[in-house]
Design a protein around this motif. Structure first.
Motif, PDB file in Angstrom:
ATOM      1  N   VAL A   1      56.938 -17.669  48.433  1.00 47.34           N
ATOM      2  CA  VAL A   1      57.413 -16.374  48.929  1.00 47.34           C
ATOM      3  C   VAL A   1      58.612 -15.911  48.109  1.00 47.34           C
ATOM      4  CG1 VAL A   1      58.418 -15.181  50.910  1.00 47.34           C
ATOM      5  CG2 VAL A   1      56.562 -16.792  51.254  1.00 47.34           C
ATOM      6  N   MET A   2      59.561 -16.813  47.881  1.00 52.68           N
ATOM      7  CA  MET A   2      60.778 -16.437  47.141  1.00 52.68           C
ATOM      8  C   MET A   2      60.455 -16.069  45.697  1.00 52.68           C
ATOM      9  SD  MET A   2      62.990 -16.433  49.430  1.00 52.68           S
ATOM     10  CE  MET A   2      64.409 -16.088  48.440  1.00 52.68           C
ATOM     11  N   ILE A   3      59.554 -16.796  45.074  1.00 53.04           N
ATOM     12  CA  ILE A   3      59.179 -16.488  43.692  1.00 53.04           C
ATOM     13  C   ILE A   3      58.494 -15.131  43.612  1.00 53.04           C
ATOM     14  CG2 ILE A   3      57.612 -17.166  41.821  1.00 53.04           C
ATOM     15  CD1 ILE A   3      58.294 -20.086  42.539  1.00 53.04           C
ATOM     16  N   SER A   4      57.583 -14.847  44.520  1.00 52.92           N
ATOM     17  CA  SER A   4      56.889 -13.557  44.479  1.00 52.92           C
ATOM     18  C   SER A   4      57.843 -12.404  44.776  1.00 52.92           C
ATOM     19  CB  SER A   4      55.702 -13.537  45.435  1.00 52.92           C
ATOM     20  OG  SER A   4      56.136 -13.624  46.768  1.00 52.92           O
ATOM     21  N   VAL A   5      58.813 -12.625  45.681  1.00 54.85           N
ATOM     22  CA  VAL A   5      59.799 -11.581  45.972  1.00 54.85           C
ATOM     23  C   VAL A   5      60.671 -11.328  44.744  1.00 54.85           C
ATOM     24  CG1 VAL A   5      61.880 -11.090  47.332  1.00 54.85           C
ATOM     25  CG2 VAL A   5      59.823 -11.905  48.466  1.00 54.85           C
ATOM     26  N   GLN A   6      61.071 -12.385  44.052  1.00 54.42           N
ATOM     27  CA  GLN A   6      61.897 -12.211  42.858  1.00 54.42           C
ATOM     28  C   GLN A   6      61.115 -11.539  41.731  1.00 54.42           C
ATOM     29  OE1 GLN A   6      65.192 -12.559  42.339  1.00 54.42           O
ATOM     30  NE2 GLN A   6      65.208 -12.851  44.554  1.00 54.42           N
ATOM     31  N   LYS A   7      59.845 -11.891  41.566  1.00 57.71           N
ATOM     32  CA  LYS A   7      59.013 -11.231  40.557  1.00 57.71           C
ATOM     33  C   LYS A   7      58.899  -9.736  40.848  1.00 57.71           C
ATOM     34  CE  LYS A   7      55.991 -14.993  39.084  1.00 57.71           C
ATOM     35  NZ  LYS A   7      54.603 -15.491  39.072  1.00 57.71           N
ATOM     36  N   ALA A   8      58.680  -9.410  42.111  1.00 55.77           N
ATOM     37  CA  ALA A   8      58.573  -8.001  42.503  1.00 55.77           C
ATOM     38  C   ALA A   8      59.902  -7.288  42.281  1.00 55.77           C
ATOM     39  CB  ALA A   8      58.141  -7.886  43.958  1.00 55.77           C
ATOM     40  N   ASN A   9      61.005  -7.945  42.597  1.00 53.87           N
ATOM     41  CA  ASN A   9      62.322  -7.356  42.417  1.00 53.87           C
ATOM     42  C   ASN A   9      62.622  -7.097  40.944  1.00 53.87           C
ATOM     43  OD1 ASN A   9      64.904  -6.429  42.906  1.00 53.87           O
ATOM     44  ND2 ASN A   9      65.779  -8.465  43.158  1.00 53.87           N
ATOM     45  N   ILE A  10      62.322  -8.060  40.090  1.00 54.20           N
ATOM     46  CA  ILE A  10      62.570  -7.904  38.657  1.00 54.20           C
ATOM     47  C   ILE A  10      61.705  -6.797  38.074  1.00 54.20           C
ATOM     48  CG2 ILE A  10      62.290  -9.044  36.417  1.00 54.20           C
ATOM     49  CD1 ILE A  10      63.222 -11.621  37.836  1.00 54.20           C
ATOM     50  N   SER A  11      60.435  -6.757  38.460  1.00 47.56           N
ATOM     51  CA  SER A  11      59.564  -5.699  37.931  1.00 47.56           C
ATOM     52  C   SER A  11      60.018  -4.324  38.407  1.00 47.56           C
ATOM     53  CB  SER A  11      58.107  -5.951  38.304  1.00 47.56           C
ATOM     54  OG  SER A  11      57.937  -5.916  39.703  1.00 47.56           O
ATOM     55  N   PHE A  12      60.502  -4.234  39.643  1.00 46.21           N
ATOM     56  CA  PHE A  12      61.004  -2.955  40.149  1.00 46.21           C
ATOM     57  C   PHE A  12      62.277  -2.545  39.412  1.00 46.21           C
ATOM     58  CE2 PHE A  12      63.542  -0.425  43.158  1.00 46.21           C
ATOM     59  CZ  PHE A  12      62.684   0.657  43.292  1.00 46.21           C
ATOM     60  N   GLN A  13      63.182  -3.492  39.186  1.00 45.96           N
ATOM     61  CA  GLN A  13      64.406  -3.181  38.453  1.00 45.96           C
ATOM     62  C   GLN A  13      64.101  -2.717  37.028  1.00 45.96           C
ATOM     63  OE1 GLN A  13      66.908  -6.634  38.694  1.00 45.96           O
ATOM     64  NE2 GLN A  13      67.435  -6.267  40.834  1.00 45.96           N
ATOM     65  N   ALA A  14      63.129  -3.352  36.387  1.00 43.55           N
ATOM     66  CA  ALA A  14      62.742  -2.930  35.039  1.00 43.55           C
ATOM     67  C   ALA A  14      62.161  -1.525  35.060  1.00 43.55           C
ATOM     68  CB  ALA A  14      61.732  -3.917  34.450  1.00 43.55           C
ATOM     69  N   THR A  15      61.371  -1.218  36.091  1.00 53.27           N
ATOM     70  CA  THR A  15      60.801   0.120  36.224  1.00 53.27           C
ATOM     71  C   THR A  15      61.891   1.163  36.416  1.00 53.27           C
ATOM     72  OG1 THR A  15      58.826  -0.840  37.203  1.00 53.27           O
ATOM     73  CG2 THR A  15      59.161   1.507  37.536  1.00 53.27           C
ATOM     74  N   VAL A  16      62.902   0.841  37.212  1.00 50.51           N
ATOM     75  CA  VAL A  16      64.015   1.768  37.423  1.00 50.51           C
ATOM     76  C   VAL A  16      64.773   1.996  36.120  1.00 50.51           C
ATOM     77  CG1 VAL A  16      66.251   2.026  38.583  1.00 50.51           C
ATOM     78  CG2 VAL A  16      64.258   1.308  39.880  1.00 50.51           C
ATOM     79  N   GLN A  17      64.952   0.948  35.329  1.00 44.85           N
ATOM     80  CA  GLN A  17      65.646   1.100  34.054  1.00 44.85           C
ATOM     81  C   GLN A  17      64.843   1.978  33.085  1.00 44.85           C
ATOM     82  OE1 GLN A  17      68.767   0.208  33.298  1.00 44.85           O
ATOM     83  NE2 GLN A  17      68.906  -0.448  35.425  1.00 44.85           N
ATOM     84  N   VAL A  18      63.530   1.814  33.081  1.00 44.91           N
ATOM     85  CA  VAL A  18      62.684   2.667  32.233  1.00 44.91           C
ATOM     86  C   VAL A  18      62.789   4.114  32.695  1.00 44.91           C
ATOM     87  CG1 VAL A  18      60.284   3.189  31.605  1.00 44.91           C
ATOM     88  CG2 VAL A  18      61.114   0.836  31.544  1.00 44.91           C
TER      89      VAL A  18
END
Length: 139
Positions: free
Chosen positions: A106-123
């Protein structure tokens, strides 16, 4: 001349004498192995994403020319959405007491989702900044 860290080698003949403990050695880096490793990493990332990279998704839709930016953006946003949905579902299953779901998963999938969302916001921020730069140009 500025030397890079891999171009400095300890010289055993002059350990600490007259400041000559470092001898500059110009070495060529074998870039072919680095490039081969990059190709392998990109292929592994493509396989992990389901076999379709954002740039290849236009070809899958029947477009033979240049990659379509809108399609690549939509594919990437869909991947981010799927990661967030998967993390949410795993969290709900764990909270409900499902024995097949580990807290670490659960924690790994939440962190993956968080990182991908942060990268999307930066783009998005970079795209908005580029848009403002273009709009402020003198004609």
């Amino acid at each position: 001349m500025r030397m890079l860290p891999w171009q400095l080698v300890v010289n055993p003949e002059y350990p600490g004498r007259d400041g000559k403990e470092w001898e500059q050695v110009m070495t060529a880096i074998d870039t072919s192995r680095i490039e081969a490793m990059m190709v392998q990493l990109k292929a592994a990332a493509t396989r992990a994403q389901g076999g379709v990279s954002p740039l290849d998704s236009g070809k899958a839709a029947g477009v033979a020319g240049k990659p379509d930016f809108a399609q690549a953006l939509k594919t990437t946003l869909d991947q981010v959405n799927n990661a967030q949905t998967k993390a949410d579902q795993l969290g709900q299953r764990f909270a409900a007491g499902d024995d097949n779901v580990n807290l670490s998963d659960v924690m790994i999938s939440v962190q993956k989702a968080n990182i991908s969302f942060q990268a999307t916001v930066q783009v998005r921020n970079k795209l908005i900044s580029a848009y403002h730069d273009i709009m402020n140009m003198q004609v």
